[in-house]
Each structure stands twice: as C-alpha cells, then as structure tokens.
Design an enzyme around this catalytic site. Sequence first.
Site, PDB file in Angstrom:
ATOM      1  N   GLU A  25       0.825  -1.084  -0.046  1.00 59.56           N
ATOM      2  CA  GLU A  25       0.055   0.084   0.050  1.00 59.56           C
ATOM      3  C   GLU A  25       0.709   1.429   0.059  1.00 59.56           C
ATOM      4  OE1 GLU A  25      -3.793  -0.418   2.464  1.00 59.56           O
ATOM      5  OE2 GLU A  25      -2.866  -1.924   3.248  1.00 59.56           O
ATOM      6  N   SER A 157      -6.453  -2.539   1.725  1.00 58.84           N
ATOM      7  CA  SER A 157      -6.823  -1.999   0.421  1.00 58.84           C
ATOM      8  C   SER A 157      -7.418  -2.829  -0.659  1.00 58.84           C
ATOM      9  CB  SER A 157      -5.656  -1.125  -0.499  1.00 58.84           C
ATOM     10  OG  SER A 157      -5.216   0.069   0.504  1.00 58.84           O
ATOM     11  N   TYR A 223      -9.218   3.555  -5.760  1.00 56.45           N
ATOM     12  CA  TYR A 223      -8.565   4.375  -6.186  1.00 56.45           C
ATOM     13  C   TYR A 223      -8.297   4.887  -7.529  1.00 56.45           C
ATOM     14  CZ  TYR A 223      -6.873   2.695  -1.271  1.00 56.45           C
ATOM     15  OH  TYR A 223      -6.833   2.269  -0.044  1.00 56.45           O
ATOM     16  N   ARG A 262     -11.431   3.204  11.265  1.00 52.01           N
ATOM     17  CA  ARG A 262     -12.600   3.068  10.337  1.00 52.01           C
ATOM     18  C   ARG A 262     -12.991   1.667  10.432  1.00 52.01           C
ATOM     19  NH1 ARG A 262     -10.779   3.133   5.056  1.00 52.01           N
ATOM     20  NH2 ARG A 262     -11.774   1.164   4.703  1.00 52.01           N
ATOM     21  N   GLU A 277     -14.465  -5.682   8.723  1.00 57.64           N
ATOM     22  CA  GLU A 277     -13.033  -5.657   9.134  1.00 57.64           C
ATOM     23  C   GLU A 277     -12.968  -4.022   9.984  1.00 57.64           C
ATOM     24  OE1 GLU A 277      -9.820  -5.025   6.524  1.00 57.64           O
ATOM     25  OE2 GLU A 277     -11.185  -4.983   4.891  1.00 57.64           O
ATOM     26  N   ASN A 279     -10.155  -0.898  10.212  1.00 54.86           N
ATOM     27  CA  ASN A 279      -8.923  -0.427   9.768  1.00 54.86           C
ATOM     28  C   ASN A 279      -8.414   0.717  10.910  1.00 54.86           C
ATOM     29  OD1 ASN A 279      -9.283  -1.298   6.788  1.00 54.86           O
ATOM     30  ND2 ASN A 279     -11.322  -0.478   7.614  1.00 54.86           N
TER      31      ASN A 279
END
Length: 313
Positions: A25, A157, A223, A262, A277, A279
Amino acid sequence: MNTVAVKESIKKDVIAVLYGGNSAEREVSLKSGEAVAQGLKKAGFNVVLIDTKYTLLTELVTQNIKRVFIALHGRGGEDGCLQGALEYLGIAYTGSNVLGSALSMDKVRSKQIFKAYNIPTAPFAVVTKSDFTSLDVEQQLEDLGGKVMVKPAHEGSSIGMAMADSPEKLHSALIEAFSFDGDVLLEAWIDGPEYTVAILGDEALPAIHMETPREFYDYEAKYQSNSTQYHCPCGLPEDEEEKIKALSLQAFKSTGASGWGRVDLMKDSTGNWQILEVNTVPGMTETSLVPKAAKVHGIGFSDLVERIVNISL
C-alpha cells in the site's frame, strides 16, 4: 499545565509524519502522508515528513522527535510492528497500540474476535499455504454457500482479494492470495450494499455508503475508478444509521483499536448487518473516507488531523 496549554505546547516540537514504507500500500501511503503533513502545517504544527523506506527509525531519536503521526498503511505500519518499535524508543504515536493494531490488521484473528463477542460477521474459513495442496476446494466452496470472497489475511486496500464461485476460480484466487500471504480468509459472499463508519476517539462519525458498478469494492474502485459513488449522508433511516454506528464502535473496541480508524460493514440479502473489518490507519487524503465523514460532521481536514494528534495525548 492545563489541557489546552499542553495541546498548544506540542506544536512547538517537531512532529514527524511517517509515510511511504515498503508495503503493498506504499503508493496510497505516500498520498496520505503528504495530505496529513499539509493539514498539520495548516493547524500550526512543526512538521517533518519521513519515508520509512529510506530512513531508519533511530533517526527519530537523533532528530529528537518525540511524537509521530502514523500514515503508513499495511504491513510494517498498521500491524503493530511500528507501534512496538516506537514504544521501545519512547516516542508517542497516533492511533491504536501494539495489540490493537496487530489484531485489527489480522483478518482471521479479528473475525474470530467478532465471533467471540457475538458481533455479526459472515461465515468464514481459514486456509494456510501448507494446507492448500490437500484442500478440497469444491467442498470448501459448498460449505460457504457456493460463492466466497478470498482475502489475504494481512493485506489492506483490497489487495489480493477476489470473488470465487467455482472450484476453478477458488483454486486460482487462492494461488494469487498466497503470493501476498501465508494465511488466507475465505468469507461467505455477502450480496448487499457496503458502508463504512469512521471512528474518532469514542465517537462514530456519519456513515458512508459506497457504490461501484464493479463486482465488489476492490482496489480499482477505491483508487482508480471515477465511477465509484460515495453517499454521505448515507441514506439510511436515522435509527438504522445509529444502529450501525453503535455496531461499528463495538467492533472497533473489540479488537483493542483506539484513537481513530474506520470500520467496514455490509448489509446482507436478509437485511442483517455483517462486520467486515477494522482499519486502524485508513486512507487520509482529503478525499478519503474518514475525511469525507468528518467534513459532513463539521470537521475540516486540518482540524481532523489535529484532533487525531490530540487524542494520542
């Protein structure tokens, strides 16, 4: 010294924004770090940007840096390794501690924690690289409803993720996932809308509903695509949004996460919410999800990054 004075006094010291690094990432982290640095400078901080790919952490001690903002995503920055090193060096940092970072980053362990706490999450199985040669992919697929999401256990990601609805696809997806990780999570497919809830301190910010024409909210949708839509306000009835905010806070705390982060979740075809999940260092460009939610909540970007630093006090 009162709290306000303490918060103002730390602006006199140099704060390092750690970004870049060596993970998959890296490119996202470079953008997050640049944005965070600009936001902190606007808030009055004395900032230095440090790419950990090229700088040893001992350099932080040499430069007498007492505090860092972690903008490293993925392995080495979000998994507890960096947090442990900083604690050893006696340097304060933003976000979750060693354990909270490690458990949140590990998709397998966090799913097990959700299950232990009776937090709703989709059925799952774990496949290790050593088990792969003897795995009955057809039976595994059947056990999880005939369609699964394949996830490397320690990537973010959506890197290495894929949908599989046949033994052949599952076999190929596992081979791809094992190129990123030795442990792979197989999660029963959730056919429904995806949402995310940003956490700031002990508060859940307005939920965001993500929509993409792609098969799922993958790396390209996050992205690279201009067709992904983000809805905040999310369009849910107020009581339903409050429900997922409370659920997200519960999931966040269950893994030991703290400070900011998050939580991603989806609504399945039966109308039930499923946590995906946690983050602990999500994207932090000015157009990333946490800043989007903060803006709707009345918090500008520079105020947001300053609050994250202050929470770490």
